[in-house]
Design a protein around this motif. Structure first.
Motif, PDB file in Angstrom:
ATOM      1  N   HIS A 257      -6.481 -77.455  -9.948  1.00 21.74           N
ATOM      2  CA  HIS A 257      -6.684 -78.855  -9.218  1.00 21.74           C
ATOM      3  C   HIS A 257      -5.987 -80.197  -9.850  1.00 21.74           C
ATOM      4  O   HIS A 257      -5.459 -81.269  -9.330  1.00 21.74           O
ATOM      5  CB  HIS A 257      -8.082 -78.922  -8.894  1.00 21.74           C
ATOM      6  N   VAL A 258      -5.995 -80.112 -11.313  1.00 21.30           N
ATOM      7  CA  VAL A 258      -5.523 -81.253 -11.921  1.00 21.30           C
ATOM      8  C   VAL A 258      -4.218 -81.285 -11.540  1.00 21.30           C
ATOM      9  O   VAL A 258      -3.461 -82.475 -11.456  1.00 21.30           O
ATOM     10  CB  VAL A 258      -5.767 -81.086 -13.406  1.00 21.30           C
ATOM     11  N   ARG A 259      -3.346 -80.033 -11.817  1.00 24.71           N
ATOM     12  CA  ARG A 259      -1.693 -80.187 -11.544  1.00 24.71           C
ATOM     13  C   ARG A 259      -1.552 -80.868 -10.186  1.00 24.71           C
ATOM     14  O   ARG A 259      -0.696 -81.606  -9.856  1.00 24.71           O
ATOM     15  CB  ARG A 259      -1.294 -78.776 -11.778  1.00 24.71           C
ATOM     16  N   ILE A 260      -2.463 -80.282  -9.113  1.00 28.59           N
ATOM     17  CA  ILE A 260      -2.178 -80.597  -7.511  1.00 28.59           C
ATOM     18  C   ILE A 260      -2.401 -81.981  -7.553  1.00 28.59           C
ATOM     19  O   ILE A 260      -1.614 -82.891  -6.628  1.00 28.59           O
ATOM     20  CB  ILE A 260      -2.628 -79.670  -6.826  1.00 28.59           C
ATOM     21  N   GLN A 261      -3.451 -82.609  -8.202  1.00 28.50           N
ATOM     22  CA  GLN A 261      -3.707 -83.886  -7.858  1.00 28.50           C
ATOM     23  C   GLN A 261      -2.782 -84.872  -8.445  1.00 28.50           C
ATOM     24  O   GLN A 261      -2.277 -85.734  -7.935  1.00 28.50           O
ATOM     25  CB  GLN A 261      -5.273 -84.056  -8.624  1.00 28.50           C
ATOM     26  N   LYS A 262      -2.121 -84.513  -9.791  1.00 28.84           N
ATOM     27  CA  LYS A 262      -1.186 -85.256 -10.137  1.00 28.84           C
ATOM     28  C   LYS A 262       0.085 -85.290  -9.250  1.00 28.84           C
ATOM     29  O   LYS A 262       0.672 -86.661  -8.941  1.00 28.84           O
ATOM     30  CB  LYS A 262      -0.723 -84.848 -11.386  1.00 28.84           C
ATOM     31  N   ALA A 263       0.451 -84.300  -8.606  1.00 30.78           N
ATOM     32  CA  ALA A 263       1.572 -84.391  -7.708  1.00 30.78           C
ATOM     33  C   ALA A 263       1.244 -85.074  -6.333  1.00 30.78           C
ATOM     34  O   ALA A 263       2.105 -86.079  -5.774  1.00 30.78           O
ATOM     35  CB  ALA A 263       1.890 -83.082  -7.326  1.00 30.78           C
ATOM     36  N   THR A 264      -0.009 -84.995  -5.983  1.00 29.71           N
ATOM     37  CA  THR A 264      -0.477 -86.118  -4.786  1.00 29.71           C
ATOM     38  C   THR A 264      -0.487 -87.360  -4.944  1.00 29.71           C
ATOM     39  O   THR A 264       0.148 -88.262  -4.004  1.00 29.71           O
ATOM     40  CB  THR A 264      -1.665 -85.105  -4.170  1.00 29.71           C
ATOM     41  N   GLU A 265      -0.971 -87.690  -6.003  1.00 28.37           N
ATOM     42  CA  GLU A 265      -1.023 -89.165  -6.430  1.00 28.37           C
ATOM     43  C   GLU A 265       0.352 -89.766  -6.591  1.00 28.37           C
ATOM     44  O   GLU A 265       0.767 -90.932  -6.095  1.00 28.37           O
ATOM     45  CB  GLU A 265      -1.637 -89.426  -7.830  1.00 28.37           C
ATOM     46  N   SER A 266       1.281 -89.053  -7.001  1.00 28.79           N
ATOM     47  CA  SER A 266       2.836 -89.532  -7.229  1.00 28.79           C
ATOM     48  C   SER A 266       3.605 -89.864  -5.831  1.00 28.79           C
ATOM     49  O   SER A 266       4.177 -90.982  -5.514  1.00 28.79           O
ATOM     50  CB  SER A 266       3.661 -88.538  -7.973  1.00 28.79           C
ATOM     51  N   LEU A 267       2.965 -89.020  -4.939  1.00 34.45           N
ATOM     52  CA  LEU A 267       3.493 -89.195  -3.465  1.00 34.45           C
ATOM     53  C   LEU A 267       3.011 -90.310  -2.612  1.00 34.45           C
ATOM     54  O   LEU A 267       3.515 -90.885  -2.062  1.00 34.45           O
ATOM     55  CB  LEU A 267       3.453 -87.964  -2.528  1.00 34.45           C
TER      56      LEU A 267
ATOM     57  N   GLU B 173     -10.033 -66.020  -3.775  1.00 33.92           N
ATOM     58  CA  GLU B 173     -10.817 -65.361  -4.839  1.00 33.92           C
ATOM     59  C   GLU B 173     -12.217 -65.725  -4.258  1.00 33.92           C
ATOM     60  O   GLU B 173     -12.866 -66.682  -3.804  1.00 33.92           O
ATOM     61  CB  GLU B 173     -10.692 -65.988  -6.277  1.00 33.92           C
ATOM     62  N   THR B 174     -12.956 -64.511  -4.276  1.00 34.62           N
ATOM     63  CA  THR B 174     -14.379 -64.622  -3.720  1.00 34.62           C
ATOM     64  C   THR B 174     -15.409 -64.496  -4.921  1.00 34.62           C
ATOM     65  O   THR B 174     -16.666 -65.004  -4.796  1.00 34.62           O
ATOM     66  CB  THR B 174     -14.810 -63.489  -2.913  1.00 34.62           C
ATOM     67  N   ASP B 175     -15.017 -64.177  -6.342  1.00 34.47           N
ATOM     68  CA  ASP B 175     -15.771 -64.324  -7.439  1.00 34.47           C
ATOM     69  C   ASP B 175     -15.828 -65.849  -7.812  1.00 34.47           C
ATOM     70  O   ASP B 175     -14.699 -66.417  -8.019  1.00 34.47           O
ATOM     71  CB  ASP B 175     -15.222 -63.332  -8.397  1.00 34.47           C
ATOM     72  N   GLN B 176     -16.973 -66.375  -7.585  1.00 32.70           N
ATOM     73  CA  GLN B 176     -17.321 -67.624  -7.963  1.00 32.70           C
ATOM     74  C   GLN B 176     -16.796 -68.083  -9.435  1.00 32.70           C
ATOM     75  O   GLN B 176     -16.362 -69.147  -9.710  1.00 32.70           O
ATOM     76  CB  GLN B 176     -18.506 -68.119  -7.660  1.00 32.70           C
ATOM     77  N   SER B 177     -17.167 -67.375 -10.354  1.00 32.38           N
ATOM     78  CA  SER B 177     -17.082 -67.769 -11.509  1.00 32.38           C
ATOM     79  C   SER B 177     -15.342 -67.646 -12.033  1.00 32.38           C
ATOM     80  O   SER B 177     -14.932 -68.452 -12.771  1.00 32.38           O
ATOM     81  CB  SER B 177     -17.968 -66.788 -12.607  1.00 32.38           C
ATOM     82  N   CYS B 178     -14.856 -66.694 -11.478  1.00 34.13           N
ATOM     83  CA  CYS B 178     -13.390 -66.714 -11.711  1.00 34.13           C
ATOM     84  C   CYS B 178     -12.753 -67.637 -10.876  1.00 34.13           C
ATOM     85  O   CYS B 178     -11.639 -68.234 -11.477  1.00 34.13           O
ATOM     86  CB  CYS B 178     -12.907 -65.066 -11.197  1.00 34.13           C
ATOM     87  N   PHE B 179     -13.065 -68.007  -9.705  1.00 30.85           N
ATOM     88  CA  PHE B 179     -12.582 -69.153  -8.996  1.00 30.85           C
ATOM     89  C   PHE B 179     -12.553 -70.642  -9.738  1.00 30.85           C
ATOM     90  O   PHE B 179     -11.565 -71.318  -9.923  1.00 30.85           O
ATOM     91  CB  PHE B 179     -13.138 -69.247  -7.586  1.00 30.85           C
ATOM     92  N   VAL B 180     -13.710 -70.693 -10.136  1.00 29.84           N
ATOM     93  CA  VAL B 180     -14.194 -72.029 -11.135  1.00 29.84           C
ATOM     94  C   VAL B 180     -13.050 -71.958 -12.100  1.00 29.84           C
ATOM     95  O   VAL B 180     -12.528 -73.268 -12.477  1.00 29.84           O
ATOM     96  CB  VAL B 180     -15.489 -72.346 -11.234  1.00 29.84           C
ATOM     97  N   GLN B 181     -13.018 -71.254 -12.802  1.00 30.92           N
ATOM     98  CA  GLN B 181     -12.415 -71.103 -14.137  1.00 30.92           C
ATOM     99  C   GLN B 181     -10.673 -71.159 -13.932  1.00 30.92           C
ATOM    100  O   GLN B 181     -10.323 -72.266 -14.680  1.00 30.92           O
ATOM    101  CB  GLN B 181     -12.576 -69.817 -15.019  1.00 30.92           C
ATOM    102  N   THR B 182     -10.372 -70.562 -12.873  1.00 26.77           N
ATOM    103  CA  THR B 182      -9.012 -70.722 -12.423  1.00 26.77           C
ATOM    104  C   THR B 182      -8.678 -71.881 -11.769  1.00 26.77           C
ATOM    105  O   THR B 182      -7.525 -72.656 -11.815  1.00 26.77           O
ATOM    106  CB  THR B 182      -8.354 -69.554 -11.636  1.00 26.77           C
TER     107      THR B 182
END
Length: 550
Positions: free
Chosen positions: A178-188, A164-173
């Motif tokens: 990032h929260v979901r991926i961070q939880k999976a990474t911490e568990s590993l 995504e190149t639209d900065q506002s759309c990228f940040v919102q999504t």
């Protein structure tokens, strides 16, 4: 036993011939070999040196014995029947008691098996519960990680978001992603199993229990112990020791019993009292000895002991008797003060043994002996004095001792006696010159602080009788010096009666009074000992053990 049966006969009369001399008739009876013999056997045969008697005499004697034996058996017929009845009853009781013992043994083992089975079931149940709990935890963890694999589309979605190149759309999504991926990474990164597969806490160490089971005794009634007379001592307290057989099985405990048989000082009323002849039992004893307190003086006591194993008691040991001293025990140690000679006397660290060494001191005094001077005794006294009452103490004199004096001493005369000059050229400067005439004991001087009896070389010397002394019936008439010499007891005892002003000398093993005499009890009296030549005196450990400190 019944006489109704027809008597058996010996058959036709036959003439007995000698088995060694076939042509000779037996006409004598050998009392050594208990068999008939002929005259040739006696003259030069195998019975030449044996005592023989005539056949008629042997016939008469044996016939009388046989008739008496038959008469005795007939007269005891009722007794034998009674004994047979008793034996039948014992057989019945043995059978019943054996069956009862089997039932009781089965019951005991069944209870053991039930207890073990209960413990086994509890442990298996605990293991099963722990296993199920751990499996549930591990399976849950597997499901969690399995979910990570199933959410692999999350990674693809994230990769698309990165395009995504639209900065506002990228940040919102990207924020939620990032929260979901961070939880999976911490568990590993912090992976840790949710349960331990090891069951070490359920591993049993049953070595102690196995040893106890192996040591369970099924030998029946234990053997009785034996009271050790050489190690036992009896005063107003009794230290009784016993021993078991070398091949004895382990015992649980012992029980000592004792009773008072009486004493010379008891009145008839006391003899018939509740205390006389009644067995008393001590508490359980888990070793080979115990102490009995508060015994009466001058009394005869009997002791016995038995062992217990698996609630089964052994028979009692043979009873042994001890005679308590005529007075309470007096405890003391040897004192190294008041005239103690460090050159000639050796006192051990415990101060309960003193030894006289016939060494350099005697060699240095050799010239004095040649010129007629006398070597004196080396004295030592106890460290505790007596100023009232009646007291007794015991000790052992080494049998090889040359000469030892035992008795009492007065403190009011000791200092004066040790500090005043004495005529050392005269044998009377010392209480005892060493010869055994007994004259120095008979000529007792009131100025002397000591009242002593002589022992030495395995003998005890009874002094001549005088107005101030009386000899027990153990001693012979004073006119015969040889008969005034007695064997030295293994242990000696001394009893001082302060108020009566008398001192008594005892055989401490039998409590037999060997000698007594009057003594001047002025001031404080101390146990006293004098040694000359090689000698050794050892106090009873029972008297000194409570006072020894190191």
């Amino acid at each position: 036993m019944s006489t109704s049966a027809p008597p058996q006969t010996l058959g036709p009369r036959q003439v007995l011939m000698c088995p060694e001399h076939e042509m000779e008739k037996v006409n004598m009876y050998c009392e050594v070999c208990k068999r008939p013999v002929c005259h040739l056997c006696k003259l030069g045969g195998s019975h030449a040196n044996h005592k023989v008697t005539s056949m008629s005499s042997a016939y008469k004697i044996l016939k009388e014995k046989l008739a008496k034996s038959i008469h005795y058996l007939i007269s005891k017929e009722d007794q034998v029947r009674t004994q047979i009845t008793d034996l039948d009853l014992l057989i019945s009781q043995t059978e019943e008691n054996g069956q009862l013992a089997e039932r009781q043994a089965n019951e005991h083992f069944e209870r053991l098996f039930e207890t073990l089975q209960e413990r086994k079931s509890e442990m298996l149940r605990s293991i099963e519960q722990s296993r199920n709990r751990r499996l549930d935890q591990l399976k849950t963890q597997v499901e969690e990680y399995q979910g990570m694999l199933e959410n692999s589309g999350l990674v693809g979605y994230a990769q698309e978001v990165l395009k995504e190149t639209d900065q506002s759309c990228f940040v919102q999504t990207a924020k939620q992603l990032h929260v979901r991926i961070q939880k999976a990474t911490e568990s590993l990164r912090t992976f840790h199993p949710s349960a331990d597969p090891c069951f070490d806490e359920f591993v049993l160490n049953t070595s102690r229990e196995e040893t106890l089971l192996k040591e369970m005794c099924f030998g029946g009634v234990p053997d009785p112990p034996l009271i050790d007379l050489s190690q036992s001592r009896v005063y107003n307290e009794a230290a009784i020791c016993w021993r078991l057989s070398d091949d004895h099985l382990p015992t649980d405990h012992h029980m000592l019993e004792y009773r008072r048989l009486g004493g010379p000082s008891q009145s008839p009323a006391q003899e018939n009292g509740e205390d006389s002849g009644v067995w008393r039992t001590t508490d359980r004893v888990y070793g080979p000895s115990t102490v009995v307190c508060d015994l009466e003086p001058d009394s005869l006591y009997s002791f016995r002991v038995r062992s217990c194993r698996n609630s089964m008691f052994s028979p009692y040991s043979p009873e042994v008797t001890f005679h308590t001293p005529p007075a309470p025990t007096f405890g003391f140690l040897f004192s190294d003060k008041c005239g103690f000679s460090t050159e000639r006397l050796i006192l051990n660290k415990r101060r309960d043994t003193v030894e006289s060494a016939a060494g350099m001191a005697f060699l240095l005094a050799a010239e004095r002996v040649q010129t007629g001077s006398y070597i004196g005794l080396d004295y030592i006294i106890g460290d505790t004095g007596i100023s009232q009452g009646r007291h007794y103490w015991a000790f052992k004199v080494e049998p090889q001792s040359y000469m030892v004096k035992v008795g009492v001493a007065s403190d009011s005369k000791l200092l004066e006696w040790f500090h005043n000059p004495r005529d050392t050229s005269s044998p009377r400067y010392d209480h005892d010159s060493g010869h055994d005439s007994g004259s120095e004991d008979a000529c007792y001087e009131l100025s002397q602080p000591f009242t002593l009896l002589t022992v030495g070389m395995g003998r005890l010397f009874i002094p001549k009788a005088s107005s101030s002394s009386s000899v027990s019936t153990a001693a012979a008439p004073a006119g015969d010096p040889g008969n005034r010499v007695l064997p030295m007891p293994q242990r000696m005892g001394v009893c001082l009666d302060y108020e009566a002003c008398r001192v008594y000398f005892y055989d401490a093993d039998t409590m037999r009074c060997l000698y007594e005499r009057q003594v001047d009890c002025s001031g404080t009296m101390y146990p006293a000992f004098g040694l000359m030549g090689g000698g050794k005196v050892q106090l009873e450990e029972f008297l000194t053990a409570k006072r020894l400190t190191f």
